[in-house]
Design a protein around this motif. Structure first.
Motif, PDB file in Angstrom:
ATOM      1  N   SER A   9       0.735  -0.909  -0.063  1.00 14.21           N
ATOM      2  CA  SER A   9      -0.022   0.409  -0.270  1.00 14.21           C
ATOM      3  C   SER A   9       0.839   1.472  -0.040  1.00 14.21           C
ATOM      4  O   SER A   9       0.896   2.208  -0.700  1.00 14.21           O
ATOM      5  CB  SER A   9      -1.109   0.035   1.408  1.00 14.21           C
ATOM      6  OG  SER A   9      -0.246   0.093   2.208  1.00 14.21           O
ATOM      7  N   LYS A  10       1.611   1.006   0.684  1.00 14.33           N
ATOM      8  CA  LYS A  10       2.502   2.307   0.275  1.00 14.33           C
ATOM      9  C   LYS A  10       3.256   2.455  -0.323  1.00 14.33           C
ATOM     10  O   LYS A  10       4.035   4.089  -1.159  1.00 14.33           O
ATOM     11  CB  LYS A  10       4.081   1.994   1.279  1.00 14.33           C
ATOM     12  CG  LYS A  10       3.662   2.060   3.290  1.00 14.33           C
ATOM     13  CD  LYS A  10       5.136   2.193   4.034  1.00 14.33           C
ATOM     14  CE  LYS A  10       4.515   2.153   5.233  1.00 14.33           C
ATOM     15  NZ  LYS A  10       5.277   1.626   5.952  1.00 14.33           N
ATOM     16  N   ARG A  11       4.049   1.429  -1.539  1.00 11.84           N
ATOM     17  CA  ARG A  11       4.872   1.465  -3.103  1.00 11.84           C
ATOM     18  C   ARG A  11       3.305   1.710  -3.831  1.00 11.84           C
ATOM     19  O   ARG A  11       3.553   2.663  -4.562  1.00 11.84           O
ATOM     20  CB  ARG A  11       5.130   0.475  -3.422  1.00 11.84           C
ATOM     21  CG  ARG A  11       6.300   0.070  -2.371  1.00 11.84           C
ATOM     22  CD  ARG A  11       7.248  -1.217  -2.780  1.00 11.84           C
ATOM     23  NE  ARG A  11       6.483  -2.438  -3.076  1.00 11.84           N
ATOM     24  CZ  ARG A  11       6.622  -3.039  -2.528  1.00 11.84           C
ATOM     25  NH1 ARG A  11       6.679  -3.587  -0.906  1.00 11.84           N
ATOM     26  NH2 ARG A  11       5.355  -4.213  -2.946  1.00 11.84           N
ATOM     27  N   HIS A  12       2.304   1.276  -3.572  1.00 12.98           N
ATOM     28  CA  HIS A  12       1.469   2.224  -4.140  1.00 12.98           C
ATOM     29  C   HIS A  12       0.236   3.141  -4.056  1.00 12.98           C
ATOM     30  O   HIS A  12      -1.428   2.531  -4.260  1.00 12.98           O
ATOM     31  CB  HIS A  12       0.890   0.997  -5.462  1.00 12.98           C
ATOM     32  CG  HIS A  12       1.481  -0.192  -5.935  1.00 12.98           C
ATOM     33  ND1 HIS A  12       2.367  -1.205  -5.382  1.00 12.98           N
ATOM     34  CD2 HIS A  12       1.784  -0.097  -7.290  1.00 12.98           C
ATOM     35  CE1 HIS A  12       2.904  -1.551  -5.808  1.00 12.98           C
ATOM     36  NE2 HIS A  12       3.347  -1.367  -7.009  1.00 12.98           N
ATOM     37  N   GLY A  13       0.634   3.784  -3.448  1.00  7.53           N
ATOM     38  CA  GLY A  13      -0.830   4.612  -2.715  1.00  7.53           C
ATOM     39  C   GLY A  13      -1.685   5.388  -3.398  1.00  7.53           C
ATOM     40  O   GLY A  13      -2.730   5.509  -3.105  1.00  7.53           O
ATOM     41  N   GLN A  14      -1.081   5.394  -4.871  1.00  9.26           N
ATOM     42  CA  GLN A  14      -2.489   6.470  -5.639  1.00  9.26           C
ATOM     43  C   GLN A  14      -2.801   5.525  -5.776  1.00  9.26           C
ATOM     44  O   GLN A  14      -4.002   5.897  -6.082  1.00  9.26           O
ATOM     45  CB  GLN A  14      -1.894   6.633  -6.825  1.00  9.26           C
ATOM     46  CG  GLN A  14      -2.419   8.073  -7.437  1.00  9.26           C
ATOM     47  CD  GLN A  14      -2.372   9.466  -6.808  1.00  9.26           C
ATOM     48  OE1 GLN A  14      -1.411   9.374  -5.698  1.00  9.26           O
ATOM     49  NE2 GLN A  14      -3.944   9.867  -7.236  1.00  9.26           N
ATOM     50  N   ILE A  19      -8.810   3.025  -5.692  1.00  6.69           N
ATOM     51  CA  ILE A  19     -10.221   2.156  -5.306  1.00  6.69           C
ATOM     52  C   ILE A  19     -10.839   2.627  -4.059  1.00  6.69           C
ATOM     53  O   ILE A  19     -11.888   1.913  -3.898  1.00  6.69           O
ATOM     54  CB  ILE A  19      -8.439   0.746  -4.837  1.00  6.69           C
ATOM     55  CG1 ILE A  19      -7.807   0.545  -6.252  1.00  6.69           C
ATOM     56  CG2 ILE A  19     -10.410  -0.540  -4.615  1.00  6.69           C
ATOM     57  CD1 ILE A  19      -7.181  -1.160  -5.727  1.00  6.69           C
ATOM     58  N   VAL A  20     -10.736   3.245  -3.219  1.00  3.33           N
ATOM     59  CA  VAL A  20     -11.226   3.911  -2.084  1.00  3.33           C
ATOM     60  C   VAL A  20     -12.060   4.143  -2.361  1.00  3.33           C
ATOM     61  O   VAL A  20     -13.255   4.108  -2.191  1.00  3.33           O
ATOM     62  CB  VAL A  20     -10.595   3.966  -1.243  1.00  3.33           C
ATOM     63  CG1 VAL A  20     -11.056   5.203   0.457  1.00  3.33           C
ATOM     64  CG2 VAL A  20      -9.002   2.824  -0.616  1.00  3.33           C
TER      65      VAL A  20
END
Length: 407
Positions: A9-14, A19-20
């Protein structure tokens, strides 16, 4: 598994934010199809999805993409969208105002002002609750209002947990960096201390034997024509002096080898037990040395014993080089806690200030090394011209305390 998800999640925060946002918009749009106040049945699907709710929830969800950079502004926009959904006649709940609670969580997690991070989410939740009460006051307690209060509490709890974990990891990282820097500094300090110790040993060995060799060679050259037999005897002593110097140098340099299978023979560590042999070498170089001892002999630690030996060696070497006299005196005074060693000579005159200053300067690294040795074992060294004539070196070294006296 949790750690892997956290790293992903840190590496793919965007990607996570997109998704959220999609999920929250879908939930709010679906909630617009639910009717309220259906006795005995709860919320049921009785109408088509509202385009207005979709537009407001989409706006709120899109603004979440900037929740890390502008958490307060994003919370204000998402709260306004939730209030607007309630104002057009739909139930205000965690489903229709979910974006506001995500924004509240982000504010609590990322805001640098803890007071703002705690107060503003409560104000946002209160605004949503008041909107729900104004739209339909009776009954006061409904499922949607319960979810609003729970949403504020859960968002605050998750934000506090995330902040605590982040601070904990930052503290661990800082301690790890500090420990690494401390280890590096300690390693550099140990290397520097070891280099200084070896430099002192090499200086004492080389200076002592070179002075003796020079004195013996000069004497042999002077006597080579008039007294060849005596000159030959001195040359034999010169060979012994150089051999002893080479042995000590090999032993000292051998300590620097990395392999444990070194075949370099290790000489016993010099100490006061070898003092007679040391004085004999100076006698061979033409320096008459008298020695006296006061008090019962007491044991020294190995390091202090070596310090005492090297101090006497260096002091007598300086006498041979600089004093301009053929005699010196070594005095050992044992007290209850200290061993005081004095090396004196009567060379020079009290009024010869220039000569005294030159002598102190010419001692150079010898005096510095003696002071460093004394300090390293908790002792004290003083060196200077005597009031009447000559030069004096005095060192005080701590004696080992016996186990019996400690019992």
């Amino acid at each position: 598994m949790t750690a892997e998800w956290s790293q992903w999640s840190k590496r793919h925060g965007q990607t996570v934010d997109v998704i959220v946002a999609i999920l929250l918009c879908a939930m709010a749009t679906y909630a617009s199809r639910l009717a309220i106040d259906v006795p005995g049945r709860g919320p049921v699907v009785v109408r088509p999805a509202s385009l207005a709710v979709f537009d407001l929830s989409a706006l709120a969800s899109i603004t979440l993409l900037w929740r890390r950079r502008f958490p307060i502004a994003v919370l204000a926009i998402t709260t306004a969208c939730g209030v607007a959904i309630g104002a057009i006649g739909f139930d205000v709940s965690v489903l229709t105002a979910g974006a506001a609670f995500v924004a509240a969580y982000s504010l609590g997690l990322w805001s640098s002002d803890l007071r703002t991070a705690k107060i503003v989410p409560v104000v946002s939740g209160a605004a949503l609750l008041i909107t729900s009460l104004l739209e339909q006051f009776d009954p006061v307690v409904t499922g949607g209002r319960i979810t609003l209060v729970a949403g504020v509490l859960v968002a605050g709890a998750f934000a506090e947990a995330g902040r605590s974990r982040r601070n904990y990891l930052a503290a661990l990282h800082a301690r790890a960096e500090l420990a690494e820097r401390t280890r590096e500094e300690e390693a550099r300090q140990r290397v520097a201390e070891e280099r200084l110790r070896i430099a002192r040993e090499l200086h004492d060995i080389v200076a002592h034997h070179m002075v003796l060799a020079h004195a013996q060679a000069s004497t042999a050259a002077y006597l080579s024509r008039s007294q060849p037999d005596q000159a030959q005897e001195i040359l034999d002593q010169l060979a012994g002096t150089t051999s002893a110097a080479l042995r000590e140098l090999r032993a000292t340099v051998g300590l620097l080898r990395d392999d444990d299978d070194s075949d370099v023979p290790l000489e016993p560590t010099p100490g006061l037990a070898q003092l007679p042999e040391l004085l004999a070498t100076f006698e061979q170089a033409g320096l008459t040395v008298s020695m006296s001892a006061i008090g019962a002999r007491r044991p020294l630690s190995p390091v202090a014993d070596l310090t005492a030996y090297r101090t006497i060696q260096e002091a007598l070497t300086n006498v041979t080089k600089h004093a301009g006299t053929a005699s010196a005196a070594v005095a050992l005074v044992y007290s209850e806690l200290l061993l005081t060693i004095s090396v004196t000579d009567d060379g020079g005159k009290p009024s010869d200030h220039t000569r005294g200053e030159q002598r102190s300067e010419s001692a150079g690294y010898g005096l510095i090394g003696m002071k460093e040795r004394a300090a390293s074992v908790g002792g004290y060294l003083h060196a200077g011209r005597r009031p009447d004539a000559g030069f004096e070196v005095t060192i005080e070294l701590p004696l080992e305390t016996s186990k019996e006296s400690d019992d």
